[in-house]
Design an enzyme around this catalytic site. Structure first.
Site, PDB file in Angstrom:
ATOM      1  N   ASP A  95       0.434   4.980   0.010  1.00  0.00           N
ATOM      2  CA  ASP A  95      -0.594   5.989   0.193  1.00  0.00           C
ATOM      3  C   ASP A  95       0.048   7.373   0.086  1.00  0.00           C
ATOM      4  O   ASP A  95       0.951   7.691   0.860  1.00  0.00           O
ATOM      5  CB  ASP A  95      -1.220   5.787   1.584  1.00  0.00           C
ATOM      6  CG  ASP A  95      -2.534   6.516   1.722  1.00  0.00           C
ATOM      7  OD1 ASP A  95      -2.684   7.574   1.084  1.00  0.00           O
ATOM      8  OD2 ASP A  95      -3.398   6.028   2.471  1.00  0.00           O
ATOM      9  N   ASP A 121       0.846  -1.185   0.000  1.00  0.00           N
ATOM     10  CA  ASP A 121       0.000   0.000   0.000  1.00  0.00           C
ATOM     11  C   ASP A 121       0.888   1.244   0.000  1.00  0.00           C
ATOM     12  O   ASP A 121       1.634   1.462   0.941  1.00  0.00           O
ATOM     13  CB  ASP A 121      -0.888  -0.037   1.257  1.00  0.00           C
ATOM     14  CG  ASP A 121      -1.803   1.178   1.347  1.00  0.00           C
ATOM     15  OD1 ASP A 121      -1.989   1.875   0.335  1.00  0.00           O
ATOM     16  OD2 ASP A 121      -2.333   1.422   2.444  1.00  0.00           O
ATOM     17  N   ASP A 157       3.087   1.089   3.849  1.00  0.00           N
ATOM     18  CA  ASP A 157       2.641   0.715   5.176  1.00  0.00           C
ATOM     19  C   ASP A 157       2.863  -0.787   5.348  1.00  0.00           C
ATOM     20  O   ASP A 157       2.088  -1.608   4.859  1.00  0.00           O
ATOM     21  CB  ASP A 157       1.155   1.069   5.324  1.00  0.00           C
ATOM     22  CG  ASP A 157       0.610   0.696   6.695  1.00  0.00           C
ATOM     23  OD1 ASP A 157       1.346   0.070   7.486  1.00  0.00           O
ATOM     24  OD2 ASP A 157      -0.551   1.021   6.968  1.00  0.00           O
TER      25      ASP A 157
END
Ligand SMILES: [Zn+2]
Length: 318
Positions: free
Chosen positions: A97, A95, A269
């Site tokens: 982000d 991920d 993450d």
């Protein structure tokens, strides 16, 4: 580019008029009955869990009737997804982000994203995927635009049965999250580490460097002024030259290296990758927080954010 929350009415319109089962990626479509689906029905969090759909049409009915704020599907396949039992295997997911990047050149406030940091997230995703493909020989690597960043979802059988701690090591490898014992090797982790270090270093500002324990202002200033040169030292593995800079000393150098390595890890993450029961935003669904479509990205270089703008937002913008 407008990014704002979608109204309940807009959500309903999206699922009635625009949502298309053909935009559910094959890797989910072919395993749909083995996945756990989760929903955030009202914007208060994804607490509607343990849903199972036997067909994509069943899923479509649910989406049209409930018009959820967010929709998610598990990275894992289960024998009994509605009980989250009988874990069989799970995609490898990363991920990236844009709102959480440890270094951003845009200056948009914490928690928000703009086109610039989304583009930075895209570059990071691309670099991670390159290592997954070239160093680890993985295939079936998919990019998903998540609304606020990118997901990498790997459906290669060779990683799908890995456990959490093995996935953690993989994240360290891809992100350059541990200091290698040898900086100078032409290939392998040493090279990945230098590339990540260089990238992280390139985005550093003066105030970041001052966070390094023992870092004197004069040295930080010099590192910023001579950034190109420092980056070349990193690229070529000549870290001894970097540590030999006036005013650095071995202790400060070590602190700097640890600081940069920690920043490296922050570009994804790790908790998402390690969690083999995670649910991830469903490609084809609406990210109502930003009114963007979560979608498969066929070509990461050519992907344009406009492709993810739902009809209701385009019409509202005129
Ligand atoms: Zn930004």
């Amino acid at each position: 580019m407008i990014m704002r929350e979608a109204t309940p009415e807009e959500r309903r319109r999206f699922y009635l008029e625009e949502w298309n089962k053909r935009e559910v990626p094959d890797f989910i479509l072919h395993t749909i009955s083995m996945r756990e689906f989760g929903f955030d029905l009202d914007g208060k969090g994804p607490n509607n869990r343990y849903n199972q759909f036997l067909t994509v049409d069943q899923l479509g009915d649910f989406l049209r009737i409930r018009a959820p704020y967010s929709a998610y599907a598990s990275v894992a396949l289960y024998e009994r997804p509605s009980a989250r039992e009988g874990w069989l295997k799970a995609e490898l997911a990363l991920d990236i982000d844009a709102k959480d990047l440890p270094l951003k050149s845009c200056g948009c406030p914490p928690g928000s994203v703009c086109e610039r940091c989304l583009d930075e997230a895209r570059q990071v995703a691309k670099q991670f995927a390159e290592v997954l493909a070239s160093d680890l020989g993985l295939r079936k690597i998919n990019f998903i635009y998540s609304g606020r960043g990118f997901h990498i979802r790997v459906n290669d059988e060779s990683v799908m049965t890995l456990e959490g701690n093995e996935r953690a090591q993989l994240v360290d490898y891809v992100t350059g999250g541990v200091i290698p014992s040898d900086f100078t090797m032409a290939l392998g982790y040493s090279k990945v580490f230098r590339e990540r270090l260089e990238r992280t270093f390139s985005s550093l500002r003066m105030e970041d460097l001052l966070e390094v324990r023992g870092m004197k202002r004069s040295l930080a200033q010099r590192l910023i002024q001579e950034k190109e040169r420092a980056m070349e030292m990193i690229r070529k593995g000549k870290l001894d030259e970097l540590s030999g800079l006036e005013g650095m000393g071995p202790k400060t150098f070590r602190n700097l290296l640890e600081f940069l390595t920690k920043l490296n890890s922050g570009f994804t993450d790790g908790k998402v990758t390690i969690d083999t029961k995670r649910i991830l935003r469903l490609p084809s669904s609406l990210h109502s927080g930003v009114s963007m479509k979560c979608m498969v990205v066929q070509d990461i270089d050519r992907f344009k954010l406009e492709e993810a703008v739902p009809k209701f937002l385009r019409e509202a913008a005129g």
